[in-house]
Design an enzyme around this catalytic site. Structure first.
Site, PDB file in Angstrom:
ATOM      1  N   ASN A  12     -16.060 -21.428  -0.137  1.00 43.97           N
ATOM      2  CA  ASN A  12     -14.684 -21.932  -0.111  1.00 43.97           C
ATOM      3  C   ASN A  12     -14.479 -22.635   1.225  1.00 43.97           C
ATOM      4  OD1 ASN A  12     -11.964 -22.374  -0.085  1.00 43.97           O
ATOM      5  ND2 ASN A  12     -11.379 -20.201   0.032  1.00 43.97           N
ATOM      6  N   TRP A  13     -14.477 -23.966   1.187  1.00 39.06           N
ATOM      7  CA  TRP A  13     -14.399 -24.731   2.438  1.00 39.06           C
ATOM      8  C   TRP A  13     -12.973 -24.856   2.968  1.00 39.06           C
ATOM      9  CZ3 TRP A  13     -18.254 -29.360   1.260  1.00 39.06           C
ATOM     10  CH2 TRP A  13     -19.562 -28.856   1.297  1.00 39.06           C
ATOM     11  N   LYS A  14     -12.007 -24.398   2.200  1.00 44.11           N
ATOM     12  CA  LYS A  14     -10.597 -24.461   2.637  1.00 44.11           C
ATOM     13  C   LYS A  14     -10.271 -25.886   3.121  1.00 44.11           C
ATOM     14  CE  LYS A  14     -10.878 -19.579   3.505  1.00 44.11           C
ATOM     15  NZ  LYS A  14     -10.345 -18.395   4.136  1.00 44.11           N
ATOM     16  N   HIS A  99      -6.084 -17.886  -4.868  1.00 44.46           N
ATOM     17  CA  HIS A  99      -6.647 -17.466  -3.579  1.00 44.46           C
ATOM     18  C   HIS A  99      -5.524 -16.877  -2.724  1.00 44.46           C
ATOM     19  CE1 HIS A  99      -8.206 -17.704   0.503  1.00 44.46           C
ATOM     20  NE2 HIS A  99      -9.383 -17.528  -0.073  1.00 44.46           N
ATOM     21  N   GLU A 101      -4.621 -17.277   0.201  1.00 39.60           N
ATOM     22  CA  GLU A 101      -3.828 -18.228   0.998  1.00 39.60           C
ATOM     23  C   GLU A 101      -2.819 -18.962   0.116  1.00 39.60           C
ATOM     24  OE1 GLU A 101      -7.238 -20.017   2.905  1.00 39.60           O
ATOM     25  OE2 GLU A 101      -7.548 -18.060   3.842  1.00 39.60           O
ATOM     26  N   GLU A 171     -10.960 -10.031  -2.939  1.00 35.12           N
ATOM     27  CA  GLU A 171     -10.907 -10.389  -1.520  1.00 35.12           C
ATOM     28  C   GLU A 171      -9.741  -9.657  -0.862  1.00 35.12           C
ATOM     29  OE1 GLU A 171     -12.845 -14.511  -0.741  1.00 35.12           O
ATOM     30  OE2 GLU A 171     -10.791 -14.806  -1.360  1.00 35.12           O
ATOM     31  N   GLY A 177     -11.237 -13.919   7.040  1.00 39.64           N
ATOM     32  CA  GLY A 177     -11.200 -14.648   8.304  1.00 39.64           C
ATOM     33  C   GLY A 177     -10.934 -13.760   9.506  1.00 39.64           C
ATOM     34  N   SER A 213     -14.812 -12.214   5.179  1.00 41.31           N
ATOM     35  CA  SER A 213     -15.703 -12.085   6.346  1.00 41.31           C
ATOM     36  C   SER A 213     -17.147 -11.760   5.968  1.00 41.31           C
ATOM     37  CB  SER A 213     -15.155 -11.046   7.336  1.00 41.31           C
ATOM     38  OG  SER A 213     -13.936 -11.496   7.882  1.00 41.31           O
ATOM     39  N   GLY A 234     -15.795 -18.048   3.130  1.00 40.46           N
ATOM     40  CA  GLY A 234     -15.083 -19.130   3.803  1.00 40.46           C
ATOM     41  C   GLY A 234     -15.851 -19.581   5.034  1.00 40.46           C
ATOM     42  N   GLY A 235     -15.508 -19.000   6.191  1.00 42.93           N
ATOM     43  CA  GLY A 235     -16.052 -19.443   7.478  1.00 42.93           C
ATOM     44  C   GLY A 235     -17.563 -19.637   7.496  1.00 42.93           C
TER      45      GLY A 235
END
Ligand code: PGA
Length: 253
Positions: A12-14, A99, A101, A171, A177, A213, A234-235
């Site tokens: 997930n590159w956001k 998601h 967010e 999640e 994150g 994470s 993500g990150g």
């Protein structure tokens, strides 16, 4: 022991990596990553990079490109939104739904998430429905209740065939994150509850990913859990070599 489904590694590159960076990423990733029959890699770039990602990852086996969000309406005056049809036109074959967010930063409700999920299924996009509790909800011992509520709002109107097409990502919001993550055993316990709920609703198969994470250090222990069918990252998915390493992790038996 029956064969487990292919491990699924979802990036997930956001709000990172435009079209040029996407092409650069794909070049480096493809140089490092050896596709294998027991794993899939899915990429969720920002909407502006869907087309570039589709072209740049073309021909890589067991790969999908997906949108990060879709609107439930097929078209209309919805400034800033992407319909299922538009995502597909840019090459997407999957989409994230709900998601955290979207839920907690943009205020998306369970009801809206359910509409998006049904629109994705009806329009031919593979949905990846995200569920998870906040820290406050976990501390109140409400994890199972929150996850079940989010799950039910998403899937309760689906028939068995549709249910089998939905991939779930658990999640926990407090792990996204933050560098904190659920222990593999904690995550596996929540996954088992989700799987029971899906079977109770008529599903015959289900794939459940863990997210929050995940990185090169903790991924092996997570995917060693029989309940964990893959990861949503993500990150740690933003670095092509690092992501290729994560996607290549061996599953311990
Ligand atoms: P993270 O994000 O890996 O950076 O914690 C996961 C996600 O939001 O899907």
């Amino acid at each position: 022991m029956p064969d487990r489904p292919a491990l699924l590694f979802a990036a997930n590159w956001k709000m990172h990596l435009g079209p040029g960076e996407t092409r650069e990423f794909a070049g480096k990733f493809r140089a490092e990553y050896a596709p294998a029959a027991d794993r899939e890699t899915w990429f969720f770039p920002p909407a502006v990079s869907l087309e570039a990602a589709t072209a740049a990852f073309a021909g890589l086996p067991r790969t999908r490109i997906g949108a990060q969000d879709v609107h439930w309406e097929p078209k209309g005056a919805f400034t800033g939104a992407t319909s299922v049809f538009l995502a597909r036109a840019a090459g997407a074959s999957a989409t994230l739904i709900g998601h955290s967010e979207r839920r907690h930063v943009f205020g998306e409700t369970d009801e809206e998430t359910g509409r998006k999920l049904r629109a994705a299924l009806a329009g031919g996009l593979q949905p990846l429905l995200c569920v998870g509790e906040t820290l406050e909800e976990r501390e109140r011992d409400s994890t199972a209740a929150v996850v079940n509520r989010q799950l039910n709002a998403g899937v309760r109107e689906l028939d068995s065939a549709e249910l089998d097409r939905v991939v779930i990502a658990y999640e926990p919001v407090w792990a996204i994150g933050t560098g904190r993550n659920a222990t593999p055993a904690d995550a596996a316990a929540v996954h088992a509850g989700i799987r029971r709920a899906l079977m109770g609703l008529g599903a015959s198969a289900s794939r459940i990913l863990y997210g929050g994470s995940v990185n090169a250090t903790n991924v092996a222990a997570l995917v060693a859990e029989p309940e964990i069918d893959g990861v949503l990252v993500g990150g740690a998915s933003l670095d092509p070599e690092g992501w290729a390493g994560i996607c290549s992790v061996k599953r311990e038996r």
